[in-house]
Motif scaffolding. Structure first.
Motif: not given
Length: 205
Positions: A25-29
């Motif tokens: 997973y990659h979290y971003t705004c």
């Protein structure tokens, strides 16, 4: 060395590319979603410098095997942006990545500084892809809404991206430092005369 057993393939003939991809997973705004969907994940964050807690670098992309938002809040929901709003599912082969221990060794990250970055139990989930992650390896986009991550795709995703780009153009000015210690670091400011934006959803705004 070739195998003498005709029923067993030689070691040098094994196709390592057939290794199954692993889910990360990659979290971003919200703000960075449009560019990610066009160009892939390019600006990773490498926690190597105490003066710049999460220094952006085009050389690496941060990934995690932990899909639980609650575990990410102290790490990614700080500053001007809530980087837990978007959760991207990324499918890559683990051999293409380095883990957090290898990252510490490569950049000589001190143990005292490492303790400030995240809980010990979270670091085992961290991996880094040097060179970024291309768009074709992003298999899912989810938006945090009403207490859960909900998949968003097709026309709905296109509408969200269009809305983000329109709001960014209306309200925000983005610059990238060209040199010095902060080279590659993006700064975001409101345009003159603009007092707020729904893209600035972090805890410190």
């Amino acid at each position: 060395m070739k195998s003498t057993n005709p029923n067993k393939p030689a070691c040098n003939n094994i196709d390592t590319k057939s290794e199954p991809a692993k889910r990360f997973y990659h979290y971003t705004c919200l703000l960075w979603l449009p560019s990610i969907m066009r160009e892939g994940i390019k600006n990773g964050e490498i926690p190597v410098d105490p003066a710049i807690p999460y220094q952006q670098s085009k050389l690496a992309t941060n990934l995690s095997t932990n899909g639980n938002r609650e575990d990410q809040l102290r790490i990614w929901a700080v500053g001007c942006f809530d980087k837990t709003r978007i959760r991207l599912t990324v499918d890559v082969q683990e051999r293409e990545l380095i883990n957090y221990r290898q990252l510490r060794e490569r950049f000589s990250i001190r143990a005292k500084w490492a303790k400030l970055l995240a809980p010990i139990q979270e670091r085992k989930h961290w991996f880094y892809a040097f060179g970024g992650v291309p768009t074709e390896k992003i298999s899912g986009v989810e938006l945090w809404n009403e207490g859960r991550y909900a998949p968003i795709a097709g026309a709905d995703l296109d509408k969200l991206i269009a809305a983000i780009e329109a709001e960014r153009n209306r309200a925000l000015h983005i610059e990238v430092a060209k040199s010095g210690r902060f080279s590659g670091y993006r700064t975001v400011q409101l345009h003159n005369g603009i007092s707020s934006s729904w893209l600035l959803d972090g805890s410190s705004w």
